[in-house]
Design a protein around this motif. Structure first.
Motif, PDB file in Angstrom:
ATOM      1  N   LEU A  45       0.829  -1.209   0.000  1.00 13.01           N
ATOM      2  CA  LEU A  45       0.000   0.000   0.000  1.00 13.01           C
ATOM      3  C   LEU A  45       0.862   1.258   0.000  1.00 13.01           C
ATOM      4  O   LEU A  45       0.502   2.259  -0.626  1.00 13.01           O
ATOM      5  N   LEU A  46       2.001   1.205   0.690  1.00  8.79           N
ATOM      6  CA  LEU A  46       2.932   2.341   0.665  1.00  8.79           C
ATOM      7  C   LEU A  46       3.401   2.601  -0.770  1.00  8.79           C
ATOM      8  O   LEU A  46       3.386   3.741  -1.246  1.00  8.79           O
ATOM      9  N   ALA A  47       3.795   1.541  -1.455  1.00  7.91           N
ATOM     10  CA  ALA A  47       4.256   1.674  -2.840  1.00  7.91           C
ATOM     11  C   ALA A  47       3.125   2.175  -3.738  1.00  7.91           C
ATOM     12  O   ALA A  47       3.311   3.096  -4.542  1.00  7.91           O
ATOM     13  N   ALA A  48       1.953   1.577  -3.588  1.00  6.17           N
ATOM     14  CA  ALA A  48       0.801   1.967  -4.404  1.00  6.17           C
ATOM     15  C   ALA A  48       0.394   3.413  -4.138  1.00  6.17           C
ATOM     16  O   ALA A  48       0.045   4.150  -5.059  1.00  6.17           O
ATOM     17  N   ALA A  49       0.443   3.820  -2.871  1.00  6.10           N
ATOM     18  CA  ALA A  49       0.079   5.196  -2.511  1.00  6.10           C
ATOM     19  C   ALA A  49       1.034   6.192  -3.154  1.00  6.10           C
ATOM     20  O   ALA A  49       0.615   7.271  -3.588  1.00  6.10           O
ATOM     21  N   THR A  50       2.297   5.838  -3.244  1.00  3.80           N
ATOM     22  CA  THR A  50       3.280   6.738  -3.860  1.00  3.80           C
ATOM     23  C   THR A  50       2.955   6.932  -5.338  1.00  3.80           C
ATOM     24  O   THR A  50       2.890   8.067  -5.829  1.00  3.80           O
ATOM     25  N   ALA A  74       1.152   4.284 -14.163  1.00  4.13           N
ATOM     26  CA  ALA A  74       2.383   4.169 -13.375  1.00  4.13           C
ATOM     27  C   ALA A  74       2.511   2.723 -12.935  1.00  4.13           C
ATOM     28  O   ALA A  74       1.521   2.034 -12.706  1.00  4.13           O
ATOM     29  N   SER A  75       3.737   2.270 -12.818  1.00  4.15           N
ATOM     30  CA  SER A  75       4.001   0.978 -12.198  1.00  4.15           C
ATOM     31  C   SER A  75       5.100   1.207 -11.169  1.00  4.15           C
ATOM     32  O   SER A  75       5.932   2.106 -11.316  1.00  4.15           O
ATOM     33  N   VAL A  76       5.050   0.411 -10.121  1.00  2.00           N
ATOM     34  CA  VAL A  76       6.040   0.561  -9.056  1.00  2.00           C
ATOM     35  C   VAL A  76       6.490  -0.820  -8.620  1.00  2.00           C
ATOM     36  O   VAL A  76       5.677  -1.722  -8.448  1.00  2.00           O
ATOM     37  N   ASP A  77       7.795  -0.994  -8.524  1.00  2.64           N
ATOM     38  CA  ASP A  77       8.396  -2.223  -8.013  1.00  2.64           C
ATOM     39  C   ASP A  77       8.973  -1.919  -6.646  1.00  2.64           C
ATOM     40  O   ASP A  77       9.780  -0.990  -6.498  1.00  2.64           O
ATOM     41  N   LYS A  78       8.559  -2.693  -5.667  1.00  2.00           N
ATOM     42  CA  LYS A  78       8.962  -2.485  -4.278  1.00  2.00           C
ATOM     43  C   LYS A  78      10.078  -3.459  -3.938  1.00  2.00           C
ATOM     44  O   LYS A  78       9.976  -4.644  -4.197  1.00  2.00           O
ATOM     45  N   VAL A  87      10.996  -1.233   3.543  1.00  2.00           N
ATOM     46  CA  VAL A  87      11.089  -0.918   2.119  1.00  2.00           C
ATOM     47  C   VAL A  87      12.377  -0.126   1.924  1.00  2.00           C
ATOM     48  O   VAL A  87      12.603   0.877   2.604  1.00  2.00           O
ATOM     49  N   VAL A  88      13.234  -0.573   1.015  1.00  2.00           N
ATOM     50  CA  VAL A  88      14.488   0.139   0.771  1.00  2.00           C
ATOM     51  C   VAL A  88      14.499   0.873  -0.564  1.00  2.00           C
ATOM     52  O   VAL A  88      15.270   1.811  -0.750  1.00  2.00           O
ATOM     53  N   LYS A  89      13.620   0.441  -1.504  1.00  2.00           N
ATOM     54  CA  LYS A  89      13.618   1.097  -2.807  1.00  2.00           C
ATOM     55  C   LYS A  89      12.268   0.927  -3.479  1.00  2.00           C
ATOM     56  O   LYS A  89      11.659  -0.143  -3.414  1.00  2.00           O
ATOM     57  N   LEU A  90      11.800   1.998  -4.092  1.00  2.00           N
ATOM     58  CA  LEU A  90      10.604   1.966  -4.928  1.00  2.00           C
ATOM     59  C   LEU A  90      11.025   2.418  -6.323  1.00  2.00           C
ATOM     60  O   LEU A  90      11.468   3.554  -6.507  1.00  2.00           O
ATOM     61  N   HIS A  91      10.948   1.532  -7.289  1.00  2.00           N
ATOM     62  CA  HIS A  91      11.268   1.857  -8.685  1.00  2.00           C
ATOM     63  C   HIS A  91       9.962   2.249  -9.364  1.00  2.00           C
ATOM     64  O   HIS A  91       9.088   1.406  -9.525  1.00  2.00           O
ATOM     65  N   LEU A  92       9.827   3.501  -9.747  1.00  2.11           N
ATOM     66  CA  LEU A  92       8.590   3.968 -10.385  1.00  2.11           C
ATOM     67  C   LEU A  92       8.796   4.258 -11.856  1.00  2.11           C
ATOM     68  O   LEU A  92       9.827   4.816 -12.249  1.00  2.11           O
ATOM     69  N   LYS A 118       5.279  11.121  -1.452  1.00  2.00           N
ATOM     70  CA  LYS A 118       6.739  11.025  -1.639  1.00  2.00           C
ATOM     71  C   LYS A 118       7.464  11.908  -0.639  1.00  2.00           C
ATOM     72  O   LYS A 118       8.481  11.519  -0.079  1.00  2.00           O
ATOM     73  N   LYS A 119       6.939  13.092  -0.388  1.00  2.00           N
ATOM     74  CA  LYS A 119       7.571  14.002   0.575  1.00  2.00           C
ATOM     75  C   LYS A 119       7.492  13.467   2.002  1.00  2.00           C
ATOM     76  O   LYS A 119       8.246  13.887   2.863  1.00  2.00           O
ATOM     77  N   SER A 120       6.586  12.532   2.275  1.00  2.91           N
ATOM     78  CA  SER A 120       6.431  11.963   3.613  1.00  2.91           C
ATOM     79  C   SER A 120       7.307  10.732   3.843  1.00  2.91           C
ATOM     80  O   SER A 120       7.417  10.259   4.972  1.00  2.91           O
TER      81      SER A 120
END
Length: 135
Positions: A45-50, A74-78, A87-92, A118-120
């Motif tokens: 959910l953190l990745a999806a929210a970003t 958008a796609s995001v890899d967590k 979580v150490v990296k989010l590839h967007l 992202k700012k949070s």
């Protein structure tokens, strides 16, 4: 202020209710953390929210400028780390219309990168973002 109520339902699952709309989301622990992995995990959910936040910010400002960005994606890899587990990296990857001018592209990219989610995020979380103009 918005209230989200969360109830643990057992078997490493929770039910989250967005109080104003009564919309419900359920989460499950991932398989690599003793869950079934059948639903979004909290870190999913953190990745999806970003990703969702970035697209929403683009949409808000594109609309103000008279631009149609319906259908952007958008796609995001967590990527998870250990010690501590986090979580150490989010590839967007964000896909936008190809007909945007250089000025429009720069503005929308800057706005997306400054979205509230992202700012949070913790500054140690690496969040590379690739913008493609291929729609």
């Amino acid at each position: 202020m918005v209230r989200i109520s969360t109830r643990y339902t057992g078997e490493k699952r929770c039910e989250l209710t967005h109080e104003p709309s009564k919309s419900v989301i359920r989460t499950d622990a991932p398989k690599d953390n003793n869950g079934k992995g059948e639903l979004f995990s909290p870190t999913d959910l953190l990745a999806a929210a970003t990703a969702s936040c970035m697209l929403t910010i683009i949409g808000i400002h594109a609309e103000k400028d008279g631009l149609n960005v319906d259908g952007i994606t958008a796609s995001v890899d967590k990527e998870m780390g250990t010690n501590p587990r986090r979580v150490v990296k989010l590839h967007l990857s964000i896909h936008l219309p190809e007909n945007l001018t250089a000025e429009q592209r720069e503005k929308l990219e800057t706005l997306a990168l400054s979205c509230p989610v992202k700012k949070s995020l913790h500054p140690e979380l690496d969040v590379p973002v690739n913008f493609s103009y291929d729609l």
